[in-house]
Design a protein around this motif. Structure first.
Motif, PDB file in Angstrom:
ATOM      1  N   MET A  54       0.847  -1.166   0.000  1.00  0.00           N
ATOM      2  CA  MET A  54       0.000   0.000   0.000  1.00  0.00           C
ATOM      3  C   MET A  54       0.896   1.234   0.000  1.00  0.00           C
ATOM      4  SD  MET A  54      -3.243   0.988   0.181  1.00  0.00           S
ATOM      5  CE  MET A  54      -4.084  -0.449   0.785  1.00  0.00           C
ATOM      6  N   VAL A  55       0.703   2.107  -0.960  1.00  0.00           N
ATOM      7  CA  VAL A  55       1.425   3.377  -1.030  1.00  0.00           C
ATOM      8  C   VAL A  55       0.434   4.469  -0.662  1.00  0.00           C
ATOM      9  CG1 VAL A  55       2.772   4.937  -2.466  1.00  0.00           C
ATOM     10  CG2 VAL A  55       2.875   2.472  -2.877  1.00  0.00           C
ATOM     11  N   MET A 106       3.921  13.963   1.489  1.00  0.00           N
ATOM     12  CA  MET A 106       4.568  12.786   2.072  1.00  0.00           C
ATOM     13  C   MET A 106       4.006  11.525   1.426  1.00  0.00           C
ATOM     14  SD  MET A 106       4.319  14.189   5.970  1.00  0.00           S
ATOM     15  CE  MET A 106       2.820  15.097   5.646  1.00  0.00           C
ATOM     16  N   ILE A 107       4.900  10.650   0.982  1.00  0.00           N
ATOM     17  CA  ILE A 107       4.496   9.403   0.340  1.00  0.00           C
ATOM     18  C   ILE A 107       5.270   8.257   0.984  1.00  0.00           C
ATOM     19  CG2 ILE A 107       4.494   8.089  -1.818  1.00  0.00           C
ATOM     20  CD1 ILE A 107       4.132  10.717  -3.291  1.00  0.00           C
ATOM     21  N   GLY A 108       4.558   7.180   1.312  1.00  0.00           N
ATOM     22  CA  GLY A 108       5.213   6.027   1.909  1.00  0.00           C
ATOM     23  C   GLY A 108       4.253   4.872   2.123  1.00  0.00           C
ATOM     24  N   GLY A 109       4.778   3.826   2.718  1.00  0.00           N
ATOM     25  CA  GLY A 109       3.989   2.632   2.981  1.00  0.00           C
ATOM     26  C   GLY A 109       3.073   2.767   4.187  1.00  0.00           C
ATOM     27  N   GLN A 126       4.315   6.763   9.019  1.00  0.00           N
ATOM     28  CA  GLN A 126       5.605   7.031   9.654  1.00  0.00           C
ATOM     29  C   GLN A 126       6.779   6.893   8.690  1.00  0.00           C
ATOM     30  OE1 GLN A 126       5.622   8.277  12.822  1.00  0.00           O
ATOM     31  NE2 GLN A 126       3.422   8.208  12.472  1.00  0.00           N
ATOM     32  N   ALA A 127       6.684   5.981   7.743  1.00  0.00           N
ATOM     33  CA  ALA A 127       7.786   5.723   6.801  1.00  0.00           C
ATOM     34  C   ALA A 127       7.506   6.461   5.505  1.00  0.00           C
ATOM     35  CB  ALA A 127       7.919   4.226   6.549  1.00  0.00           C
ATOM     36  N   VAL A 128       7.792   7.765   5.497  1.00  0.00           N
ATOM     37  CA  VAL A 128       7.460   8.565   4.328  1.00  0.00           C
ATOM     38  C   VAL A 128       8.675   9.317   3.796  1.00  0.00           C
ATOM     39  CG1 VAL A 128       5.040   8.903   4.991  1.00  0.00           C
ATOM     40  CG2 VAL A 128       6.762  10.541   5.755  1.00  0.00           C
TER      41      VAL A 128
END
Length: 80
Positions: free
Chosen positions: A1-2, A64-67, A70-72
């Motif tokens: 999931m992104v 902000m983009i990430g899984g 928090q991980a972005v």
């Protein structure tokens, strides 16, 4: 999931630190990679002000983009 989150750095009202504005579910095999892109439109930068007007104020935004939230990876854009 992104996941795509947007933060309005300075607004006329208090806004969330991370607003989820989009997501894309992708499937990867071991060792595989894919490019995922999101279109940042003016609607994604809008919010309801004190008078319930749906507006976008000029200023800086963190994208902000990430899984997960928090991980972005973060980039900044300015709406003029």
């Amino acid at each position: 999931m992104v996941q795509l989150y947007i933060r309005d750095l300075v607004g006329s009202i208090t806004r969330p630190v991370r607003e989820l504005k989009g997501f894309n579910k992708i499937f990867l095999r071991a060792g595989e990679s894919k490019t995922v892109s999101f279109k940042i439109t003016p609607d994604l930068l809008r919010f309801y002000d004190y008078n319930l007007n749906y507006i976008a104020e000029p200023g800086d935004f963190d994208i902000m983009i990430g899984g997960d939230s928090q991980a972005v990876k973060t980039a900044r854009l300015t709406l003029k």
